[in-house]
Design an enzyme around this catalytic site. Structure first.
Site, mmCIF file in Angstrom:
data_model
loop_
_atom_site.group_PDB
_atom_site.id
_atom_site.type_symbol
_atom_site.label_atom_id
_atom_site.label_comp_id
_atom_site.label_asym_id
_atom_site.label_seq_id
_atom_site.Cartn_x
_atom_site.Cartn_y
_atom_site.Cartn_z
ATOM 1 N N ASP A 84 0.845 -1.185 0.000
ATOM 2 C CA ASP A 84 0.000 0.000 0.000
ATOM 3 C C ASP A 84 0.886 1.243 0.000
ATOM 4 O OD1 ASP A 84 1.026 -0.044 2.501
ATOM 5 O OD2 ASP A 84 -0.864 -0.071 3.572
ATOM 6 N N SER B 211 11.632 -10.714 -48.539
ATOM 7 C CA SER B 211 11.245 -11.878 -47.744
ATOM 8 C C SER B 211 9.744 -12.108 -47.739
ATOM 9 C CB SER B 211 11.747 -11.717 -46.306
ATOM 10 O OG SER B 211 13.143 -11.626 -46.262
ATOM 11 N N LYS C 144 14.685 -17.889 -38.575
ATOM 12 C CA LYS C 144 13.288 -17.863 -39.017
ATOM 13 C C LYS C 144 12.521 -19.086 -38.517
ATOM 14 C CE LYS C 144 14.014 -14.978 -43.092
ATOM 15 N NZ LYS C 144 13.789 -14.812 -44.545
#
Length: 993
Positions: free
Chosen positions: A11, A633, A673
């Site tokens: 708190d 790509s 990849k």
């Protein structure tokens, strides 16, 4: 969790403190009645834990002792806050002569104070509350119960512990005690108006109770007030005494406030009260106060009248009594029918935030607590639904131990809620998590990073609301956008002077959440949608590097992109918007860097967006600051999207550079990849050794590419078996922390290397070596090795001593395979098939011919269970795989015991050999037992019953065998007749005749 150690309350009460766990262990001796009561104060912020009472034969409780923490906290600390507490009550020790644990426990948590309970008997406790999560009954003392402290309030300050402070004065040994004055509890007691007292004189005086009231106190208290007396009788003398009475009805503290005070006739006689009771004098819980008046007369004689009237009031102030948890709730644990002299053990732990006194602070490091409004708000929401979530204040100890993993899962905001789902609480907790973070982001703008980091089930958009609340609005002013079936979430904002009202809408199957944000700042346009539903898309990975200069890559990563039809810049991150490249047909592809022309002919515009995940019919957009991409790509994915126009995302990533001639060129960085595709649970398709080899041209790609890839198995990257346990997590964190950047110079350099390789065979070999190193993930290892071997001496020696093709060492290592093709172990599928075959052969040797390898595979790769074997033995039918046939395992088969077996058992049970034969009635009893047990003999309980029956029959049978006479100690032993030798027999009287 109390047993996991202390932790700061998250708190905004920021004071430097230290964390400490204090244990409490008591062995309580059970009284003569075998019953007792333990009173716990689970939320008391201090050393007091509870009190123990034993039940007397007259039905009243008697105080035994207070239960405290192991260390007296006020001796070393000034201020305290209770974090958590758990206490266990059980018995495991037996007194002499007792051979089994007896007794049960009832426990209840009462939300009031101890003095408010009207029935504290063993059974009466259960009526103290109707909440089933606050009471348990008839728990065996050997199992025990656990009392758990649940917060009753939040954002509390520290409590003064009543620590001693040296006093300055004539006596240096005097000390002052600093008690808590925060949130006192005050009882106001008013005497009856004009109370009239009338009595005759008695030697020693007449004693009456002017008033008695219930109070609750376990810490210091003060009593203040006044009474006014009037009388018309001369010579009246009054004495007043205040009694503080404990829970067991005995007097704990006595204070005389007036002694032999004479009353003046015809006027008001004032009697003031001003008492202070320190904590160290309160040796047990106080539950009531009583004021007694003793009336006498100076020189009085028998029969003299004594008259007076009284009015007034007084107040009892309990220091810190209204602090949440100090006096309420209370938990009462009652035990009954426990063996006298047994030991009931109370053990537990209390976790505190403590501020040390000046002496201890010299050697003890203190720290500030952690302000985490999200965790605080989440805790409040969880405990507000504790009845629905099964969180109790009292538990059977074994059940509490089993639920600890559930508590740990609920406490972790990022947990997948597997245990909660098993109990049916998953939906409630997920709804609470969704509610908790918006409140944090709206009310506490600095906590926006927390909203982004919460994890499962929390939308990143909530963090943007926090930014809007702090003055940087993230919704377009005055531009309302309607929710559609394709968009799961959006922000609708309208400018109202200095306020921005933002509503978070969701599609109909999800709830609607509204939030009000105040902002005096200037609005900026942004949409920040995070998910697109039912949108056709194709996927392709792009290698992204962080570079030190144009030709020196520092790190390689890869990001998955999606190709979506149309102009959808609203789905892109701000870093990609406004950038596009044209195709050969003049259409645009948004998300590309404007570098020349894309060598494709498309029939429409497309948008390329980075994504974080893909689901059955939706894609999760990425908010990473990805720059526009360059290179070819994504040509293959754009071409597929233009030809087939799928209606849902294709769950296969595509790689390859498609040129204008319809040829698919190979790409570099294959392993990077592949890792990106596997991380999202996707396979990678393209020319070469990928998951799907599509061939080198467009026509072959169309034939080999799966058109229904959604049925493929998903292999999440984070769970691949051939990776280290933390590799997936590290890869994910590395991608999240990397600074992505890709340059046209890098793409040009890659193409220049490929052109040089086609001309120079030596460079082609060098490039092949580099690709081999990259595919096997040892580029960094080889680079480090090269630094340690600058002249390549070690490498030359290694190559010179390497085994040659066909050598003995080569054959021993690689078998008959060619040089460099190392023998590998079986794949998981091959190993599983070998295991199925091995199980099948073993079953065949046992005569179980139905367990073929195919049947074993369908049966979960395990042999037949006992139920399946019983089914096959009884029916001679092949059992169904994965069916246990429990009826065949547990079915009782009746078999009849022979009369000889029953007679032998009856004779053995009825008596020893040489005694009378068992009567027919007993034989019938034994036969009944065999019939009940389906031909089996008696168990332990049945054997006890038969022995008792035999004993009764022997006592009432007049023909029972007489007991054998005991042999006399001096009687000569008779030599039993026997063989004198192997060939000599005994001569009898018949032989002599």
């Amino acid at each position: 969790m109390p047993t996991t150690g202390p932790a700061s309350i998250p708190d905004d009460t920021l004071e430097k403190h230290t964390l400490r766990s204090e244990t409490s262990t008591y062995n309580l001796t059970v009284g003569d009645t075998g019953s007792g009561l333990i009173v716990f104060f689970p939320g008391f912020p201090g050393s007091i834990v509870g009190a123990h009472y034993t039940l007397q034969s007259n039905g009243n409780y008697k105080f035994d002792q207070m239960l405290l923490t192991a260390q007296n906290l006020p001796a070393s600390y000034n201020y305290c806050r209770l974090v958590s507490r758990s206490l266990t009550v059980r018995s495991s020790t037996l007194p002499g002569g007792v051979y089994a644990l007896n007794g049960t426990i009832n426990a209840v948590t009462f939300q009031g104070s101890l003095s408010e309970l009207t029935d504290v008997s063993y059974n009466g406790l259960m009526s103290a509350t109707a909440n089933i999560n606050d009471k348990i009954g008839n728990v065996l003392v050997g199992e025990g119960v656990t009392v758990l402290s649940l917060p009753t309030s939040y954002d509390l300050g520290y409590v003064r512990l009543g620590d001693p402070i040296p006093a300055i004065g004539l006596d240096p040994k005097m000390v002052a005690t600093c008690d808590s004055s925060d949130r006192p509890r005050v009882y106001t007691i008013t005497a009856a108006d004009d109370y009239q007292f009338s009595s005759q004189y008695q030697p020693g005086g007449v004693t009456i109770t002017l008033f008695s009231a219930n109070i609750d106190a376990i810490t210091s208290l003060s009593v203040g007030g006044e009474l006014v007396f009037r009388t018309s009788v001369h010579g009246l003398v009054l004495g007043a005494t205040i009694y503080l009475i404990g829970f067991d009805g005995t007097t704990v503290i006595t204070r005389a406030v007036a002694a032999n005070t004479g009353l003046t006739t015809g006027t008001d006689n004032l009697m003031p009260f001003n008492l202070v009771i320190p904590t160290n004098e309160i040796t047990q819980p106080i539950t009531s106060i009583k004021l007694e008046i003793v009336t006498s007369k100076s020189g009085g004689q028998a029969g003299d009248q004594m008259l007076w009237s009284a009015r007034g009031s007084l107040a009892v102030t309990i220091h810190g009594g209204n602090y949440p948890g100090a006096l309420r709730p209370v938990t009462l644990v009652a035990y009954e029918r426990v063996a006298t002299g047994s030991v009931v053990t109370v053990a537990g732990v209390s976790n505190f935030e403590l501020i040390p006194n000046p002496e201890l602070a010299k050697n003890l490091v203190t720290e500030y607590g952690r302000f985490d409004p999200g965790a605080m708000n989440y805790t409040k929401l969880i405990l507000s639904e504790r009845d629905r979530l099964g969180i109790k204040t009292v538990w059977p100890t074994r059940e509490y131990t089993d639920f600890r993993e559930y508590f740990m899962e609920v406490a972790d905001l990022n947990s997948p809620l597997k245990i909660a789902g098993a109990f049916g609480f998953k939906d409630i907790i997920r709804a609470i998590r969704r509610i908790a973070v918006p409140v944090v982001s709206t009310l506490f703008p600095p906590a926006a990073p927390l909203a982004h980091a919460i994890g499962e089930g929390v939308d990143y958009l909530l963090g943007d609301e926090a930014q809007a609340a702090s003055g940087t609005a993230r919704a377009a002013s005055g531009k309302a956008r309607a929710a559609s079936g394709r968009i799961r979430q959006l922000t609708l904002a309208a400018d109202k002077g200095y306020e921005v009202v933002a509503n978070l809408f969701q599609v109909p199957q999800n709830p609607v959440v509204d939030g009000i944000l105040a902002s005096p700042g200037v609005l900026r346009g942004a949409h920040n949608l995070d998910c697109v539903l039912r949108e056709g898309a194709t996927l392709f990975p792009v290698v992204i590097t962080t570079v030190e200069d144009a030709m020196t890559p520092k790190a390689l990563n890869s990001k998955m992109f999606a190709v979506i039809e149309g102009v959808r810049e609203d789905l892109q991150p701000p870093s990609q918007r406004g950038s596009f490249i044209r195709t050969l047909s003049g259409h645009r592809v948004y998300g590309y860097a404007p570098d020349g022309v894309l060598p494709l002919e498309t029939g429409r515009d497309y948008t390329v967006v980075p994504i974080d995940d893909v689901w059955d019919d939706s894609i999760m957009l990425s908010k990473d600051p990805i720059p526009p991409i360059v290179g070819n790509s994504g040509n293959l994915a754009i071409a597929y999207m233009d030809v087939f126009r799928p209606k849902v995302p294709i769950h296969v990533a595509m790689t390859g550079a498609l040129n204008a001639c319809g040829e698919i060129e190979k790409v570099s960085f294959r392993s990077t990849k592949l890792a990106t595709a596997h991380r999202l649970g996707l396979k990678l398709a393209g020319p070469g050794a990928f998951d799907v080899n599509t061939g080198p041209n467009w026509a072959t790609f169309i034939k080999r590419f799966p058109h229904n890839p959604r049925d493929w198995d998903r292999l999440p990257y984070l769970n691949l078996p051939y990776l280290p346990p933390n590799a997936g997590r590290q890869y994910h964190l590395a991608m999240a922390a990397s600074e992505f950047k890709e340059t046209p110079e890098l793409e040009s350099a890659v193409r220049a290397m490929e052109a040089a390789a086609n001309v120079d065979p030596l460079f082609q070999s060098a490039l092949s070596v580099f690709m081999w190193l990259e595919e096997n993930g040892i580029v960094t290892d080889m680079a480090n090795f090269a630094l340690s071997d600058p002249n390549a001496h070690r490498m030359r020696n290694f190559l010179a001593n390497a085994p040659q093709a066909g050598s003995k060492s080569q054959r021993a290592k690689y078998g008959t395979a060619g040089y460099g093709v190392e023998a590998r172990g079986p794949t998981p599928e091959e190993a599983q098939r070998e295991k199925d075959t091995r199980i099948s052969k073993k079953m065949e040797t046992m005569g179980i011919y139905f367990a073929t390898p195919e049947w074993v595979a369908l049966n979960g790769h395990r042999g037949p269970s006992p139920g399946q074997l019983k089914y096959w033995q009884n029916t001679r039918e092949i059992p169904d795989p994965n069916e246990d046939y429990l009826d065949y395992v547990h079915a009782e088969k009746s078999r009849l015991a022979s009369e000889e077996q029953i007679l032998r058992a009856a004779t053995s049970i009825y008596g020893a050999p040489g005694q009378a034969e068992p009567p027919q009635a007993f034989i019938d009893e034994v036969a009944k037992v065999y019939e009940i047990n389906h031909g089996r003999g008696p168990n332990q309980e049945q054997m006890k019953d038969l022995l008792l029956t035999a004993m009764e029959m022997k006592h009432r049978n007049p023909r029972r065998a007489l007991p054998k006479p005991k042999p006399k100690p001096n009687a000569p032993t008779q030599r039993p007749p026997g063989r004198l030798g192997r060939w000599i027999r005994t001569v009898s009287d018949e032989d002599l005749e």
